[in-house]
Write an enzyme that holds these catalytic residues in place. Structure first.
Site, PDB file in Angstrom:
ATOM      1  N   SER A 309      65.300 -43.029 -48.938  1.00 11.21           N
ATOM      2  CA  SER A 309      65.864 -43.359 -48.245  1.00 11.21           C
ATOM      3  C   SER A 309      64.374 -43.497 -47.285  1.00 11.21           C
ATOM      4  O   SER A 309      63.820 -44.634 -47.447  1.00 11.21           O
ATOM      5  CB  SER A 309      65.595 -42.086 -47.481  1.00 11.21           C
ATOM      6  OG  SER A 309      66.400 -41.943 -46.245  1.00 11.21           O
ATOM      7  N   ASP A 320      56.806 -55.418 -46.824  1.00  8.36           N
ATOM      8  CA  ASP A 320      57.331 -56.967 -45.841  1.00  8.36           C
ATOM      9  C   ASP A 320      55.882 -57.073 -44.786  1.00  8.36           C
ATOM     10  O   ASP A 320      55.588 -58.121 -44.946  1.00  8.36           O
ATOM     11  CB  ASP A 320      58.340 -56.507 -45.212  1.00  8.36           C
ATOM     12  CG  ASP A 320      59.827 -55.938 -46.001  1.00  8.36           C
ATOM     13  OD1 ASP A 320      59.399 -56.740 -46.932  1.00  8.36           O
ATOM     14  OD2 ASP A 320      60.228 -55.930 -45.306  1.00  8.36           O
ATOM     15  N   LYS A 334      69.075 -46.039 -51.354  1.00 10.04           N
ATOM     16  CA  LYS A 334      70.082 -45.598 -49.733  1.00 10.04           C
ATOM     17  C   LYS A 334      69.519 -45.560 -48.581  1.00 10.04           C
ATOM     18  O   LYS A 334      68.388 -44.926 -47.478  1.00 10.04           O
ATOM     19  CB  LYS A 334      69.872 -43.711 -50.110  1.00 10.04           C
ATOM     20  CG  LYS A 334      70.391 -42.550 -49.160  1.00 10.04           C
ATOM     21  CD  LYS A 334      70.220 -42.168 -47.714  1.00 10.04           C
ATOM     22  CE  LYS A 334      70.233 -40.850 -47.006  1.00 10.04           C
ATOM     23  NZ  LYS A 334      70.405 -41.103 -46.324  1.00 10.04           N
TER      24      LYS A 334
END
Length: 540
Positions: A309, A320, A334
């Site tokens: 999460s 990224d 999740k």
């Protein structure tokens, strides 16, 4: 209709109404339901009340109020939600209060974990599992392994840990007289403990694990997490030349705090995460401040299969934007966002309203279609399959290939060490915990304590006394692991949980391996800076 049937129907009606329009009310708008939708809802409610009425009238035992609550709160509502997805959840009043306490990161009490267990005669006793560092319980001298006999003169025999926990909590400044039975003592020991504010930091470890290399362990994301991370960075100061962020086992938490933590390491304006849903407009969260100085240091983020999460949001954002090298195992996956709606009687509904996407557009959520709840949580592949034909492929800011649709794939894989039969045997017998009770029964240890041959001989004698079988080959092959666990367990008991974790972390094989990737993280950081400079030059 009998009164209890009406009560059950009312509870479910309120719940379904919240599911249907709760999000739209909070967003300032309500979508009109069609006549067909309303008719279907009425028919389903009638069917539920008819089934419940048959149960109430014909079940082998009469249904009292407590049973009715269980049928609704533990049966009908959770069953409906789990058909939707694995993460939508319902909180009864006790669970809702606990959730809010966890989010706030503090409560008033004595500061210890307790657990109940039956003795050989089947009588339930509650034992202290550990005490929080600098908490009233820790300062008073209560230790892991102590059996709670009474509180304020009232016997605790037969009470479970939840009941005793509620007794131990109370207003700040109030006293609790706690009597415990400790190994090696014939009579109970009584401690006068003054309740206080018990902070539960999400950053429980922050120290220089090597010269110039900082280590931060983040356990979850609560209301204070981003501030705690900033405090750790401030403490490291200008001597920080590299950072290892440990997110293993972090289950997530508050989205705002994941964004706030990511903000410490990204450029102002960088996307941290986006979320897309049906009832609310899509949202994009960006770094609002960015790194506050011109220092650039390599970052390694250590994750595992239970990193989930909000922790995946941080991992995905730093990966990224090429700000950190992610190492370890593929994370949980999740990426469903739950909005918590407060319902009547202090209950709460955590309903999935969005999906999370990383800055490159990767979906974090793992596929759960046709998978049981047990398999979803506990029976998962340790890594992505070699064939990535059906895997989502994206590019980082610097052009590196990353994969989505099922957690965050690490840049470098570090296997979780597997316990061998000897290790499993000792863990199943809770050998280190029980040895600690025995060893510290009539002595203390200093901060510079070392597990030497004398301590190891005491441990061997303890194993023999408990008839825990081992061979000399077992012992010698696993010597480093044994020393680490003995020291960690003793330090937890003597100095508190954080000191014990610190002692064990210095010999953690995954941490040691993660530190070897600091040069790769340095190269990643330098390449990202070079790309950034080239982009800025092209705009002039």
């Amino acid at each position: 209709m009998p009164s209890r049937t009406r009560r059950a129907a009312l509870s479910l009606t309120v719940f379904l109404a919240t599911c249907a329009v709760g999000g739209q009310f909070l967003n300032g708008r309500v979508n009109a339901q069609t006549a067909s939708d309303e008719s279907s809802l009425r028919d389903n409610l009638h069917q539920f009340t008819d089934v419940y009425s048959v149960v109430e009238q014909n079940y082998a035992e009469p249904l009292n109020g407590e049973t009715v609550d269980k049928v609704i709160y533990d049966g009908a509502i959770p069953g409906m939600l789990h058909v939707l997805d694995p993460h939508s959840n319902f909180y009864d009043p006790k669970a809702y209060a606990q959730m809010r306490e966890d989010q706030r990161g503090h409560y008033y009490g004595v500061g210890m974990h307790i657990q109940s267990q039956p003795d050989k005669a089947g009588v339930i006793h509650t034992m202290v599992a550990d005490t929080f560092e600098n908490s009233p319980a820790h300062k008073a001298g209560i230790r892991p392994g102590d059996i709670i006999v009474s509180i304020n003169g009232a016997s605790m025999e037969g009470k479970d840990s939840l009941a005793i926990s509620n007794i131990l909590k109370g207003p700040k400044g109030t006293h609790a007289s706690i009597a415990v039975q400790r190994e090696g003592h014939d009579q109970p020991i009584v401690f006068d403990v003054v309740r206080d504010d018990i902070p539960r930091p999400s950053v429980d470890l922050a120290y220089f694990i090597k010269p110039g290399i900082g280590y931060i362990h983040v356990t979850q994301f609560m209301e204070t997490t981003s501030k705690e991370v900033q405090d750790a960075l401030t403490k490291f100061g200008p001597d920080l030349n590299g950072l290892l962020i440990d997110l293993r086992g972090n289950p997530g938490g508050l989205l705002t705090e994941a964004v706030g933590m990511s903000d410490k390491f990204l450029k102002k304006g960088d996307i941290v995460v986006s979320q897309k849903g049906r009832a609310f407009p899509d949202q994009v969260y960006r770094a609002s401040h960015g790194e506050q100085d011109d220092r650039h240091f390599p970052i390694v983020v250590l994750v595992n299969r239970n990193t989930a999460s909000a922790a995946e949001i941080v991992s995905g954002a730093l990966q990224d934007h090429d700000r950190a090298l992610i190492v370890g195992e593929t994370t949980f996956g999740k990426g469903l966002v739950q909005t918590v709606f407060q319902i009547a009687d202090n209950t709460g509904l955590a309903l999935t309203t969005y999906h999370y996407y990383t800055p490159s557009g990767r979906l974090i959520q793992r596929d759960y279609n046709g998978v049981s709840l047990y398999d979803y949580y506990y029976v998962r592949a340790d890594a992505k399959p070699a064939d990535k034909t059906n895997t989502e492929v994206k590019l980082t800011e610097a052009g590196r290939t990353v994969y989505g649709g099922g957690g965050i794939t690490p840049d470098e894989k570090i296997e979780q060490p597997r316990s061998n039969p000897f290790e499993l045997n000792l863990l199943q017998h809770t050998a280190f915990f029980n040895f600690t009770k025995h060893y510290l029964a009539h002595r203390d240890i200093p901060q510079n304590f070392v597990v030497d041959d004398a301590v190891l001989n005491d441990f061997k004698a303890y194993l023999k006394s408990e008839k825990i079988d081992y061979t000399d080959a077992d012992f010698n092959t696993n010597l480093d692991w044994i020393k680490s666990n003995i020291k960690g367990s003793l330090f937890i008991s003597q100095f508190g949980t954080n000191e014990g974790l610190h002692a064990m972390m210095d010999s953690d094989p995954q941490v040691a391996k993660a530190l070897t990737y600091m040069p790769e993280a340095q190269a990643l950081e330098q390449n990202a800076l070079k790309k950034q400079q080239q982009q800025q030059a092209s705009l002039r």
